[in-house]
Each structure stands twice: as structure tokens, then as C-alpha cells.
Design an enzyme around this catalytic site. Structure first.
Site, PDB file in Angstrom:
ATOM      1  N   ASP A   1      11.571   3.587  12.154  1.00 48.26           N
ATOM      2  CA  ASP A   1      12.539   2.526  12.866  1.00 48.26           C
ATOM      3  C   ASP A   1      13.930   2.542  11.960  1.00 48.26           C
ATOM      4  O   ASP A   1      14.778   2.607  12.407  1.00 48.26           O
ATOM      5  CB  ASP A   1      11.623   1.292  12.926  1.00 48.26           C
ATOM      6  CG  ASP A   1      11.060   0.731  11.763  1.00 48.26           C
ATOM      7  OD1 ASP A   1      11.094   1.561  10.826  1.00 48.26           O
ATOM      8  OD2 ASP A   1      10.063  -0.065  11.925  1.00 48.26           O
TER       9      ASP A   1
ATOM     10  N   ASP B   1       1.631   5.027   1.904  1.00 46.40           N
ATOM     11  CA  ASP B   1       1.281   5.898   2.660  1.00 46.40           C
ATOM     12  C   ASP B   1       2.142   7.263   2.210  1.00 46.40           C
ATOM     13  O   ASP B   1       2.950   7.282   1.736  1.00 46.40           O
ATOM     14  CB  ASP B   1       2.082   5.366   4.012  1.00 46.40           C
ATOM     15  CG  ASP B   1       1.400   4.211   4.538  1.00 46.40           C
ATOM     16  OD1 ASP B   1       0.202   3.945   4.347  1.00 46.40           O
ATOM     17  OD2 ASP B   1       2.069   3.323   5.199  1.00 46.40           O
TER      18      ASP B   1
ATOM     19  N   ASP C   1       0.871  -1.285   0.028  1.00 52.44           N
ATOM     20  CA  ASP C   1       0.002   0.056  -0.085  1.00 52.44           C
ATOM     21  C   ASP C   1       0.805   1.069  -0.109  1.00 52.44           C
ATOM     22  O   ASP C   1       2.393   1.108   0.249  1.00 52.44           O
ATOM     23  CB  ASP C   1      -1.019   0.072   1.166  1.00 52.44           C
ATOM     24  CG  ASP C   1      -0.369  -0.477   2.407  1.00 52.44           C
ATOM     25  OD1 ASP C   1       1.055   0.039   2.559  1.00 52.44           O
ATOM     26  OD2 ASP C   1      -0.840  -1.022   3.304  1.00 52.44           O
TER      27      ASP C   1
HETATM   28  P1  ATP Z   1       4.964  -3.478   5.159  1.00 53.51           P
HETATM   29  O1  ATP Z   1       5.474  -3.576   4.004  1.00 53.51           O
HETATM   30  O2  ATP Z   1       4.704  -4.573   6.175  1.00 53.51           O
HETATM   31  O3  ATP Z   1       3.660  -2.680   5.076  1.00 53.51           O
HETATM   32  P2  ATP Z   1       6.083  -1.126   6.593  1.00 53.51           P
HETATM   33  O4  ATP Z   1       7.554  -0.762   6.662  1.00 53.51           O
HETATM   34  O5  ATP Z   1       5.107  -0.314   5.587  1.00 53.51           O
HETATM   35  O6  ATP Z   1       6.174  -2.824   5.834  1.00 53.51           O
HETATM   36  P3  ATP Z   1       3.883  -0.241   8.244  1.00 53.51           P
HETATM   37  O7  ATP Z   1       3.710  -0.955   9.470  1.00 53.51           O
HETATM   38  O8  ATP Z   1       3.062  -0.220   7.093  1.00 53.51           O
HETATM   39  O9  ATP Z   1       5.332  -1.021   7.870  1.00 53.51           O
HETATM   40  O10 ATP Z   1       4.731   0.890   8.745  1.00 53.51           O
HETATM   41  C1  ATP Z   1       4.891   1.954   7.678  1.00 53.51           C
HETATM   42  C2  ATP Z   1       6.056   2.968   8.180  1.00 53.51           C
HETATM   43  O11 ATP Z   1       5.913   3.589   9.349  1.00 53.51           O
HETATM   44  C3  ATP Z   1       7.289   2.241   8.198  1.00 53.51           C
HETATM   45  O12 ATP Z   1       7.839   1.939   6.893  1.00 53.51           O
HETATM   46  C4  ATP Z   1       8.246   2.848   9.197  1.00 53.51           C
HETATM   47  O13 ATP Z   1       8.740   4.071   8.517  1.00 53.51           O
HETATM   48  C5  ATP Z   1       7.003   3.182  10.192  1.00 53.51           C
HETATM   49  N1  ATP Z   1       7.035   2.673  11.208  1.00 53.51           N
HETATM   50  C6  ATP Z   1       6.276   1.162  11.530  1.00 53.51           C
HETATM   51  N2  ATP Z   1       6.286   0.781  12.620  1.00 53.51           N
HETATM   52  C7  ATP Z   1       7.140   1.515  13.284  1.00 53.51           C
HETATM   53  C8  ATP Z   1       7.807   1.295  14.655  1.00 53.51           C
HETATM   54  N3  ATP Z   1       7.275   0.420  15.402  1.00 53.51           N
HETATM   55  N4  ATP Z   1       8.668   2.160  14.725  1.00 53.51           N
HETATM   56  C9  ATP Z   1       8.851   3.182  14.136  1.00 53.51           C
HETATM   57  N5  ATP Z   1       8.462   3.331  13.061  1.00 53.51           N
HETATM   58  C10 ATP Z   1       7.804   2.424  12.315  1.00 53.51           C
HETATM   59 MG    MG Z   2       3.144  -0.312   4.848  1.00 52.01          MG
END
Ligand code: ATP
Ligand code: MG
Length: 447
Positions: A150, A75, A73
Site C-alpha cells: 500500500d 514478516d 512482529d
Molecule cells: P502493523 O504495524 O499494524 O502490523 P503493517 O503495515 O505491518 O502494520 P500488516 O497488516 O501487518 O500491517 O501488513 C503487512 C504488510 O503488508 C504491510 O506493511 C504492507 O506492506 C502490506 N499490506 C497490508 N495490508 C495491505 C493492503 N490492504 N494493501 C496493500 N498492502 C498491504
Molecule cells: Mg505487521
């Protein structure tokens, strides 16, 4: 005020201005063209930028595009407040209590828009005794928004208007080198949010990245902190992990890091199945394969698989104690669901489908009369049949049963008639039930 005016006048150089001390990586270097971004996400960044705000695609989507993976997705991060975002779009709603986000809807796609925020310093944030942050709801600027993320790979901003990437933490180089590196001091960041340990493992497995040694080092020491994470959050993260398309690789990594025993109840269930290990591993492999083939994978199916051998064992025990098969199966399902609730926190909303999958299993044995036709016509047939095939593959039931159903589905009328078995085992007349609530329950054969 002056900053805003400045931004309006020099709209075109917005990216470079906003980036400040960040690296700006041009299209010719990173090669992620604007059309890699979904139309809806482009409409969101365009809309916000036209209204005078900063807006970037951020996080996982930018990382995935650079790695040549399809983002799950998109963001968007912006300096507009949630209320300001809502005013720009026709179909938008503000969600979240702790930290407000905006969901902007275009057809079936939803773009999540978050306002830049900053991580609070540990001494100004509320933390628990181990440093876990309990509140972090302050707006911030773009640089602060990058710093609160993160991993460096997750902190890149992409501007679809200029097709530039803004990089405050050398995430671009880390992605190219396939290194997952924590921003800031890894120990502090894991203490702030222990779920980051699971995220590190999941993202490394999913993206084929190495966890940087300095990032990985404190995990062994800090893993106990996972005990302080609320169950529901742990459940959500486990679900992401199991549905990442790389569940088996993730589980291997977690086991290697000692992150399961007693810390992740779901993994204890997966790894400590004396009877059903093969079945559970096949179910996970099957889920990974489905995701790789862009097919939907249902969490309920997976949970039903994780708990199946426990249901079987409980069912058997109850029958041995003299309970009738159908009653014993119903009771066994309830026992197992009750037990898991305390341990795994699988939400109740999955119960109906899990129960249906389990209840349909004995019905595959019945291959006479009208029964196979009725089973075939049920909406949940396909999932239950997939479940049966896994049972066959694991050696729990005879492969011939699965083959029979595979052929029966494809066969023409004449062949089906030949295939039907004498209906001797089943009761000739079904007892009338006062209230045939669900088709599934009304037809359980083994009575
Ligand atoms: P996925 O491909 O599984 O969606 P993602 O990295 O996009 O992985 P999300 O949970 O959608 O994971 O989170 C979006 C963004 O928010 C991450 O890329 C990161 O920048 C930030 N983020 C998410 N969780 C955390 C956390 N626990 N601590 C710090 N930053 C976070
Ligand atoms: Mg994501």
C-alpha cells in the site's frame, strides 16, 4: 535456471542483483543493525538464503525500526514457494486458502513467510463494480511484491545478511520525512481495497506521520466504498485500530475525515454515546496507556466498555417494566449482544468475557460477609475491578466504591475485618440453585 545458477555463484552480491533498479541503502546510512531483527526472523532469512532463496524482512517491521519503534512482529518475503519454505524448516505450516503463507515457529514466536506476489492489473483481476479486487493470488518477483503494497513506507525490504535496505518506491525518504504516501494512483489503490483508507488513518496516527496530500485527497470522495467491504474484514481493521496504542488519535482523525458516520458502526457507537461518552473515552485512553506500558489489552474488555451504557439502559428499562434485577440484567446483556451482532459484527468468542465483566459489576456493591472475599478470588476479578475504576472515573458510580476495593485488596486481615460492612442488604440465605453453572451467576447479589 541460469538465474538460479547465477545466484548461487554470486551469492554474496545477491542483494544488489535482486534490487535491480531499486535503491540499496547501506547500514551506515539507515543504521538499522541486524540485531534489531528478532532471532527467529534472522533464522528464517538465514535458513532460506542458505537454501539458495532470496529472503528479506519486509513491511511494517522495517518501517517501525527506521522510526525507532518496536515492531509488533516480523514478516519475511521470499522467492521460495510455500512448499519450498516448508521444506527448509522443521516447524512450519502452510496456512491460508486464497493466498498461501507459511508460519514458521520458534518457541512462542511465529514468523509469517510469504512468497513474492504481484498485484494483478485491474482488468485481469476480478473486481466488483467499484474496482474492489476480489482475487489477487499470483506469485511475482520482488519488484512486483513491492508495487502491490500500500504505502511507500511499507514496501522496504531488509536483508539481515548484508544489513541493506532495498527501496523501490522512495519509502526510505518518505519515512525520514514522515510522509505516508500511496504507491501508484491513490484513487485506483483505494478502489482496489477501501480498507486502505482506514490503514492510512491508523498508520498516520500510530507513527506520527502525515498523509501525503495526494494520497489523502480522494478519501472524502471514496469513503462510501467502505460499505462494500465485508463486515469481518472491517471488524479486524477496527480491532487493529482500537488496539494500535493510539486509539484516541485514530478516532479523532477518522472523525475529521468524516469516515465514521454510517460507515464504521463501531465508531458510531463510540462517538454517539449520549450517556457513556466519557466512559468510552476513558476506556480507550486506558487501552492506549496499557499498550504504551507494554501491558496486555483485551479486546473483550474494550467491547464490554463500548456496550456498557447500552446494557445499563436496557437493564433499567426491563426493571422498570417489572423484571427482577438479575433476570433483567441477563436479558439486557443478551438483547445488547444480539443487537450489536447485526451492527458491529463482534464475534461470539468475546461474549463470555464481556458478560462476565458486566455480571461482576453489581457484585462490587456487596461489601459484607464473605462476598468480597469470593469476588476477590475470581480469576476475572482484576479485569472487573479495572472496569469498575473506569466507571468511577467517568462519574457513573461513586468514587468511594472504587477506593474501597483498592484498599480492600491491599489491606491485612484486621483491616479487612474493619472494612466489611453489615451484610444487611444482601439476602441472609442464598437460595439453592439446581445448577450453579458459573460462579459469577450463582452469586449475583441483587435479587
Ligand atoms: P502493523 O504495524 O499494524 O502490523 P503493517 O503495515 O505491518 O502494520 P500488516 O497488516 O501487518 O500491517 O501488513 C503487512 C504488510 O503488508 C504491510 O506493511 C504492507 O506492506 C502490506 N499490506 C497490508 N495490508 C495491505 C493492503 N490492504 N494493501 C496493500 N498492502 C498491504
Ligand atoms: Mg505487521
Amino acid at each position: 535456471m541460469i538465474k538460479r545458477l547465477f545466484r548461487k555463484v554470486f551469492g554474496k552480491s545477491r542483494t544488489a542483483k535482486a534490487a535491480g533498479k531499486a535503491h540499496v541503502i547501506p547500514l551506515r546510512e539507515h543504521r538499522v543493525a541486524r540485531d534489531g531483527i528478532s532471532d527467529s526472523a534472522q533464522r528464517v532469512t538465514d535458513g532460506l538464503q542458505a537454501a539458495g532463496f532470496q529472503a528479506y524482512v519486509v513491511g511494517g517491521a522495517v518501517r517501525d525500526l527506521l522510526l525507532g519503534c518496536k515492531p509488533k512482529d516480523f514478516d519475511v518475503a521470499t522467492d521460495a514457494t510455500p512448499e519450498q519454505v516448508k521444506r527448509v524448516f522443521r516447524r512450519a505450516r502452510i496456512i491460508g486458502r486464497r493466498f498461501k503463507l507459511v508460519h514458521v515457529m520458534f518457541g512462542s514466536e511465529t514468523i509469517e513467510v510469504s512468497t513474492f506476489r504481484r498485484a494483478m492489473e485491474v482488468d485481469e483481476a476480478e473486481t466488483d463494480a467499484h474496482g474492489r479486487i476480489l482475487r489477487d493470488n499470483e506469485f511475482g518477483d520482488m519488484e512486483q511484491d513491492a508495487a502491490r503494497r500500500d504505502f511507500t513506507a511499507n514496501a522496504l525490504f531488509y536483508d539481515p545478511a548484508t544489513q541493506e535496505i532495498i527501496d523501490y518506491h522512495h519509502g526510505y525518504a518518505d519515512i525520514r520525512a514522515k510522509v505516508l504516501r500511496m504507491i501508484g494512483d491513490p484513487e485506483v489503490r483505494f478502489r482496489e481495497d477501501p480498507v486502505r483508507m482506514l490503514r492510512a488513518v491508523r498508520l498516520a496516527a500510530k507513527l506520527g506521520m502525515k498523509i501525503d496530500p495526494a494520497t489523502a485527497a480522494p478519501i472524502a470522495r471514496l469513503k462510501e466504498l467502505l460499505r462494500n467491504v465485508p463486515e469481518a474484514r472491517l471488524f479486524d481493521e477496527m480491532l487493529k485500530l482500537l488496539l494500535s496504542g493510539h486509539a484516541l488519535a485514530c478516532i479523532k482523525k477518522l472523525r475529521f475525515k468524516g469516515l465514521h458516520h454510517g460507515l464504521l458502526p463501531m465508531l458510531d457507537v463510540i462517538l454517539e454515546q449520549p450517556m457513556g461518552e466519557k466512559f468510552v473515552m476513558l476506556a480507550l485512553q486506558n487501552t492506549d496507556d496499557r499498550i504504551a506500558a507494554d501491558k496486555p489489552a483485551s479486546p473483550a474488555f474494550l467491547f464490554a466498555a463500548l456496550l456498557w451504557h447500552e446494557v445499563l439502559a436496557t437493564w433499567k428499562t426491563r426493571q422498570a417494566a417489572g423484571e427482577r434485577p438479575v433476570a433483567a440484567l441477563h436479558a439486557a446483556m443478551d438483547d445488547v449482544l444480539e443487537r450489536q451482532r447485526a451492527q458491529l459484527a463482534i464475534p461470539r468468542r468475546y461474549d463470555t468475557v464481556m458478560k462476565e465483566l458486566w455480571l461482576l459489576q453489581p457484585r462490587f456493591e456487596q461489601r459484607g460477609g464473605q462476598r468480597p472475599f469470593r469476588l476477590l478470588a475470581l480469576p476475572r476479578f482484576r479485569a472487573a475491578y479495572d472496569f469498575l475504576l473506569l466507571r468511577c472515573a467517568s462519574g457513573e458510580v461513586d468514587a468511594a466504591l472504587g477506593d474501597w476495593w483498592t484498599e480492600f485488596q491491599e489491606a491485612d486481615e484486621a483491616r479487612r475485618a474493619e472494612m466489611l460492612q453489615p451484610d444487611s442488604g444482601a439476602p441472609k440465605k442464598r437460595r439453592r440453585r439446581k445448577k450453579p453453572s458459573a460462579a459469577v451467576q450463582a452469586e449475583l447479589p441483587i435479587d
